[in-house]
Design an enzyme around this catalytic site. Structure first.
Site, PDB file in Angstrom:
ATOM      1  N   TYR B 279       0.837  -1.200   0.000  1.00  0.00           N
ATOM      2  CA  TYR B 279       0.000   0.000   0.000  1.00  0.00           C
ATOM      3  C   TYR B 279       0.875   1.253   0.000  1.00  0.00           C
ATOM      4  CZ  TYR B 279      -4.040   2.937   0.857  1.00  0.00           C
ATOM      5  OH  TYR B 279      -5.026   3.858   0.726  1.00  0.00           O
ATOM      6  N   LEU B 280       0.737   2.053  -1.036  1.00  0.00           N
ATOM      7  CA  LEU B 280       1.536   3.285  -1.148  1.00  0.00           C
ATOM      8  C   LEU B 280       1.022   4.359  -0.190  1.00  0.00           C
ATOM      9  CD1 LEU B 280       3.675   5.010  -2.715  1.00  0.00           C
ATOM     10  CD2 LEU B 280       1.768   5.765  -4.157  1.00  0.00           C
ATOM     11  N   CYS B 416     -14.706 -21.324 -14.107  1.00  0.00           N
ATOM     12  CA  CYS B 416     -16.125 -21.031 -13.963  1.00  0.00           C
ATOM     13  C   CYS B 416     -16.601 -21.502 -12.613  1.00  0.00           C
ATOM     14  CB  CYS B 416     -16.941 -21.609 -15.107  1.00  0.00           C
ATOM     15  SG  CYS B 416     -16.998 -23.367 -15.169  1.00  0.00           S
TER      16      CYS B 416
HETATM   17  N1  LIG Z   1     -11.678 -10.573  -2.967  1.00  0.00           N
HETATM   18  C1  LIG Z   1     -10.981 -11.440  -3.609  1.00  0.00           C
HETATM   19  O1  LIG Z   1     -11.510 -12.313  -4.265  1.00  0.00           O
HETATM   20  C2  LIG Z   1      -9.549 -11.335  -3.578  1.00  0.00           C
HETATM   21  C3  LIG Z   1      -8.833 -12.317  -4.214  1.00  0.00           C
HETATM   22  C4  LIG Z   1      -7.490 -12.204  -4.202  1.00  0.00           C
HETATM   23  C5  LIG Z   1      -6.896 -11.154  -3.593  1.00  0.00           C
HETATM   24  N2  LIG Z   1      -7.623 -10.218  -2.932  1.00  0.00           N
HETATM   25  C6  LIG Z   1      -6.961  -9.158  -2.208  1.00  0.00           C
HETATM   26  O2  LIG Z   1      -6.945  -8.000  -3.031  1.00  0.00           O
HETATM   27  C7  LIG Z   1      -5.731  -7.298  -2.817  1.00  0.00           C
HETATM   28  C8  LIG Z   1      -5.037  -7.028  -4.133  1.00  0.00           C
HETATM   29  O3  LIG Z   1      -4.542  -8.232  -4.689  1.00  0.00           O
HETATM   30  P1  LIG Z   1      -3.584  -8.179  -5.942  1.00  0.00           P
HETATM   31  O4  LIG Z   1      -3.192  -9.576  -6.256  1.00  0.00           O
HETATM   32  O5  LIG Z   1      -4.182  -7.354  -6.998  1.00  0.00           O
HETATM   33  O6  LIG Z   1      -2.318  -7.451  -5.298  1.00  0.00           O
HETATM   34  P2  LIG Z   1      -1.110  -6.696  -6.009  1.00  0.00           P
HETATM   35  O7  LIG Z   1      -0.122  -6.454  -4.932  1.00  0.00           O
HETATM   36  O8  LIG Z   1      -0.699  -7.435  -7.217  1.00  0.00           O
HETATM   37  O9  LIG Z   1      -1.758  -5.330  -6.467  1.00  0.00           O
HETATM   38  C9  LIG Z   1      -2.064  -4.266  -5.610  1.00  0.00           C
HETATM   39  C10 LIG Z   1      -2.044  -3.006  -6.434  1.00  0.00           C
HETATM   40  O10 LIG Z   1      -2.434  -1.909  -5.630  1.00  0.00           O
HETATM   41  C11 LIG Z   1      -1.628  -0.793  -5.995  1.00  0.00           C
HETATM   42  N3  LIG Z   1      -1.635   0.148  -4.885  1.00  0.00           N
HETATM   43  C12 LIG Z   1      -1.006   0.028  -3.696  1.00  0.00           C
HETATM   44  N4  LIG Z   1      -1.239   1.081  -2.921  1.00  0.00           N
HETATM   45  C13 LIG Z   1      -2.029   1.917  -3.628  1.00  0.00           C
HETATM   46  C14 LIG Z   1      -2.606   3.180  -3.344  1.00  0.00           C
HETATM   47  N5  LIG Z   1      -2.406   3.769  -2.169  1.00  0.00           N
HETATM   48  N6  LIG Z   1      -3.353   3.737  -4.309  1.00  0.00           N
HETATM   49  C15 LIG Z   1      -3.550   3.145  -5.484  1.00  0.00           C
HETATM   50  N7  LIG Z   1      -3.026   1.952  -5.809  1.00  0.00           N
HETATM   51  C16 LIG Z   1      -2.277   1.335  -4.874  1.00  0.00           C
HETATM   52  C17 LIG Z   1      -0.294  -1.406  -6.284  1.00  0.00           C
HETATM   53  O11 LIG Z   1       0.515  -0.570  -7.080  1.00  0.00           O
HETATM   54  C18 LIG Z   1      -0.668  -2.696  -6.988  1.00  0.00           C
HETATM   55  O12 LIG Z   1      -0.729  -2.575  -8.362  1.00  0.00           O
HETATM   56  C19 LIG Z   1      -4.911  -8.156  -1.872  1.00  0.00           C
HETATM   57  O13 LIG Z   1      -5.034  -7.677  -0.560  1.00  0.00           O
HETATM   58  C20 LIG Z   1      -5.533  -9.487  -2.002  1.00  0.00           C
HETATM   59  O14 LIG Z   1      -5.346 -10.275  -0.850  1.00  0.00           O
HETATM   60  C21 LIG Z   1      -8.929 -10.296  -2.926  1.00  0.00           C
END
Ligand SMILES: NC(=O)c1ccc[n+]([C@@H]2O[C@H](COP(=O)([O-])OP(=O)(O)OC[C@H]3O[C@@H](n4cnc5c(N)ncnc54)[C@H](O)[C@@H]3O)[C@@H](O)[C@H]2O)c1
Ligand SMILES: NC(=O)c1ccc[n+]([C@@H]2O[C@H](COP(=O)([O-])OP(=O)(O)OC[C@H]3O[C@@H](n4cnc5c(N)ncnc54)[C@H](O)[C@@H]3O)[C@@H](O)[C@H]2O)c1
EC number: 4.2.1.49
Lengths: 561, 561
Positions: B279-280, B416
């Site tokens: 998280y930035l 799916c």
């Molecule tokens: N709900 C679901 O089904 C599900 C499934 C898998 C993952 N997730 C969760 O979703 C989240 C994201 O997963 P991911 O694989 O895409 O992760 P990732 O680390 O590949 O991507 C996160 C993105 O967020 C961006 N980011 C970080 N801080 C930011 C900010 N302050 N403002 C804008 N952008 C910002 C990063 O640059 C990055 O591209 C994780 O926490 C993961 O656990 C949810």
């Protein structure tokens, strides 16, 4: 939801089955054996040992598990979730017949408070280690471990002899009750403080303890006489450890009369891992304690924790005065530390101090029980084990002493600490004895979760690992999955055994020797793989003896060796 | 210990094996596929997705795993501990070929701080869910889940149509990158805030996102035009969610110009579960952030957590103003709450809001990949699935849209959402297609750990369970052991996926359809049992639809039904 019941449970014995195979019959008999009146600490409440370690969640669940086992086919597997049977699924003949997960909580919620909340709602059960995984065999199970520990302490601190020495400890429950006997077997006297007189009487009745005293002076006079005479004997002092330990420490510091001027070894086995149910607060009567657990749980816990702090402070005092002092795996140092005693971890746990070298070679509490119910079956296996391991004098001594001093509880059983390379040989031999008819019925083979490859418990089994990996619990999970893959008869994954909620994860395994070829193949795999994961885990942590053991046994450990 | 490497990894394709069986060949190809340049977010660092979710601990470990798989016999099992191969043991043909445990920590130590300490020492790896268990198939994997969620939100809040609506979200990483496409498929516009321009470009290149903007006004103007025109399109706004969300909220409250006066749905998929890497912080540049993760980790974490609080505060604001707002499973509410935002959990997680009814019937993210590498194989399976489930219009729609809009990444794959009773039929059909030669090579079948019976995660999949059993993790452990017992090809147990250290435990399963009879038997068992444990878990929690489903499918759930 019924937890209280006045039924007495006895496992079937003999050669008639009520289930469809010996694999499921074994699970049924061992579940029942865990609740046998001579085995369990409080069978009418389903409590086997270790505070509130249960064999089933409720009596309804117990009955449903029994019914499911009686009905289970050779290619089916029963799932048990915290002591409740939740599903029967199709697997195959070489898969386990029962899979068990007890007391597991997502880490952030893995506290006693949350557990108790779920437990009250009927959603959970505390499985301890062998209680919820149906391989508790009574106090004998712990005797050898305790004996090995005391003997090793004698070697390290007293030139190999404990003659004329005395051990101060507390707690004569399911596990702690082994202490007086183990001390005596190791050649030492023992003063064990126990607050519940019925527990002390139980130990005396089963010949684990020699005498009983109601005052400290009385107990010390007995110890004085025995140590002087070089006799190894034990006394249970009815009292509260949180009062007695500080008083003995005070007398020692004040230079008042004490046998040898000080205890020679200090430890403790109250159920400190469970502050609500396991530790009598200072100044309380046992009756008051029992009543208030229900009515004022928070007050009980608060008072118990404060008393533990005083108890541990005395232990730290002994340690600082040069008395070998050890935590015996009940997490009491952790509680004292949380209560503000900064020095609580001054003295070591028993595993890094005395047991880890054994774990490095996969050595741990191997055990078997005779489903026939006939003590002769165990005596025959005693003799056969001696023949199988002719060079192991230590094992021979143990088997002789055990036969002489240990009264069987429930199904006759034997424990001995053996390791990688020996366990599968023992298993195959037992299977052969079943096949040939030398034994009257099949045998179940298992172990404690407190073993070489089966536990992550940073305040106990994995305290102070060489590489700092104490808290890594990948290892017991791999151990459990590998034992499922190998074809053990039942496999379990627990959380919180020994040291309480949040502090451990561990796995259990039991496998049946029914005399068949299929069993032999499974025994060979499982009883090799299971201790091998312990050697692997310790080799990975950097212990030379584990690496040597792995090399000597030709283990294939790609990222490690 | 090497984590950086410039090698590019591509799985073998076609029908030639480099391993001794298709079971191990499949594991090898899928491990490599996880690191395919088109699949992984940062393959040179072994990072697949989700913050630092890795496929192997180090490059040495990657090579050792590959070597071990190439050498593995049909009755052997490889053990992988947090991305490192630690042992090869003898099991049997019907046992899994690989058993994996990643990132598991004893609860009391299950924190990011302790994890990072172990990770720095080379003792750990974060496995996320499908990264360390080798069944990540690129962003497609998440598309359908996100699509189902948005569509369900549309049904609940906007009468079934999202035409002219727009979704505000953030994060275009491995998972989050699915959001613009899923929104568009569901008929909505999408404004996705992403701080790392390379991530946004990647989504545009792979056709998951339509446009890019560098200022909020620019992005809103696009949304304004599309919503007005009833066109479903998406824009990536290069910016920081912790700044953009509060600003949009401010404009909404102030009544300033906004498409529809407000966003129609608000969510977020930054990697908030990992405050150090995911998280930035507000006001920081991406370059500064990347540099300081190494040099000042504590400062990064502090700043990130504070920013998340602001981010969530805006989300709570939207929710209170009546905007459907959901946590998308990244644990951001938990962090905000720890940072003192009392109202952080005001808005719900996506599972209780939209997904649980599916889980009650064992429905979840079923997926398969063609080991041949040939897209035609997947297109054939698309057609075959439609034929197998002729009545499932929803499934047909999905398959059509997926074929049209989703570019394959790495080995061609399809996902799916299907449930109990359908999964094993699909598996058997795929096996038949391999056997008959209709498909060029075997197929691997798996699922996310985010599924019906495979996860305990109280802030996400098991949030607000009906009986309060959110934190009980016996269930995923039983699921894993049952899948081992059933004969899956590889099985994994992870901790901390999705929501970070301390907050989840979950299991993965993959099984190979190689066209043999043995595979058919295993597929039938595993693909029945696996979703059945989800139905069991939800039936136990008291969901009527799960009980109905269990009854309808004749499940045997002794303590439950
Ligand atoms: N709900 C679901 O089904 C599900 C499934 C898998 C993952 N997730 C969760 O979703 C989240 C994201 O997963 P991911 O694989 O895409 O992760 P990732 O680390 O590949 O991507 C996160 C993105 O967020 C961006 N980011 C970080 N801080 C930011 C900010 N302050 N403002 C804008 N952008 C910002 C990063 O640059 C990055 O591209 C994780 O926490 C993961 O656990 C949810
Ligand atoms: N080190 C090991 O190998 C090992 C093995 C198993 C168990 N343990 C641990 O040892 C502890 C004891 O196990 P157990 O099965 O005997 O438990 P238990 O609950 O059966 O027995 C505990 C005993 O301590 C007594 N007690 C409680 N508070 C006391 C006090 N203040 N003063 C004196 N006596 C008091 C109780 O009356 C009871 O008899 C547990 O914490 C257990 O986890 C250690």
């Amino acid at each position: 939801m019924t937890r209280h019941n006045t039924r007495d449970i006895y496992p079937a014995t003999g050669t008639e089955m009520t289930c469809k195979s010996w694999l499921t019959e074994a699970a049924l008999r061992m579940l029942m054996n865990n609740l046998h009146p001579d085995v369990a600490e409080n069978p009418h409440e389903l409590v086997v040992y270790g505070g509130i370690g249960r064999a089933a969640r409720t009596w309804e669940d117990f009955d449903r598990i029994c019914a499911a086992l009686r009905d289970l086919e050779a290619d089916e597997t029963l799932l048990v979730q915290s002591g409740k049977p939740v599903g029967i699924f199709r697997t195959h003949a070489d898969a386990p017949r029962v899979l068990i997960a007890n007391s597991n909580l997502v880490p952030h919620w893995a506290t006693w408070a949350h557990f108790h909340e779920l437990d009250r709602k009927g959603l959970m059960m505390y499985g301890q280690m062998t209680a919820g995984s149906w391989i508790y065999i009574g106090t004998q199970g712990i005797v050898q471990g305790t004996y090995e520990t005391f003997a090793e302490a004698g070697r390290q601190h007293y030139g190999g002899s404990l003659r004329g020495r005395w051990i101060l400890t507390a707690g004569l429950g399911g596990m702690g009750g082994a202490q007086p006997l183990a001390a005596v077997m190791a050649g030492a006297c023992c003063l064990a403080v126990e607050c519940d007189e019925t527990r002390a009487d139980f130990r005396i009745r089963t010949r684990y303890c020699d005498a009983k005293a109601h005052t400290l002076d009385e107990a010390l006079a007995l110890i004085e006489g025995w140590t002087k005479a070089g006799e190894a004997k034990s006394v249970a002092l009815i009292g509260n450890a949180a009062e007695v330990f500080p008083e003995i420490y005070r007398r020692m510091q004040a230079g008042e009369a004490l046998p040898n001027g000080r205890p020679d070894i200090v430890t403790d086995q109250t159920s400190a891992h469970d502050p609500l149910n396991g530790y009598l607060p200072k100044g309380w009567s046992v009756a008051e304690w029992q009543a208030k657990r229900e009515s004022e749980p928070a007050a009980v816990e608060r008072a118990a924790r404060a008393s533990m702090r005083d108890h541990v402070a005395a232990m730290v005092g002994f340690w600082n005065a040069g008395v070998p002092t050890l935590d015996y795996g009940n997490n009491i140092r952790q509680v004292a530390k949380e209560e503000g005693l900064e020095t609580a971890f001054a003295f070591p746990g028993f595993v890094p101090a005395y047991i880890r070298p054994l774990f490095c070679r996969g050595i741990g509490p191997f055990r078997w029980a005779a489903l026939s119910g006939d003590p002769e079956d165990i005596y025959k296996t005693d003799a056969a084990m001696k023949k199988l391991f002719p060079e192991n004098a230590h094992l021979h001594n143990w088997l002789d002493m055990a036969r002489e001093r240990i009264a069987f509880q429930g199904l006759p059983a034997r424990i001995c600490w053996i390791g990688l390379g020996d366990r599968h040989r023992a298993g195959l031999m037992l299977n052969e004895m079943v096949r040939s008819g030398e034994l009257k019925a099949p045998v179940v083979i298992g172990r404690d979760h407190l073993d070489s490859g089966s536990v992550a418990s940073p305040n106990r089994e994995t305290e102070a690992m060489k590489d700092g990996s104490d808290a890594v619990s990948d290892w017991p999970l791999l151990n459990a999955m590998l034992n499922v893959a190998g074809g053990a008869t039942w496999v379990s994954l627990h959380h919180g055994g020994g040291v309480g909620m949040g502090f451990s994860q561990h796995s259990g395994v039991v496998i049946v020797a029914d005399g068949t070829d299929e069993a032999a193949r499974r025994l060979e795999r499982v009883l090799w793989n299971d201790p091998a994961t312990g050697v692997m885990r310790h080799a990975d942590a950097g212990y030379d003896s584990a690496r040597d053991c792995a090399v000597a046994h030709g283990l294939r450990l790609p990222g490690i060796l």
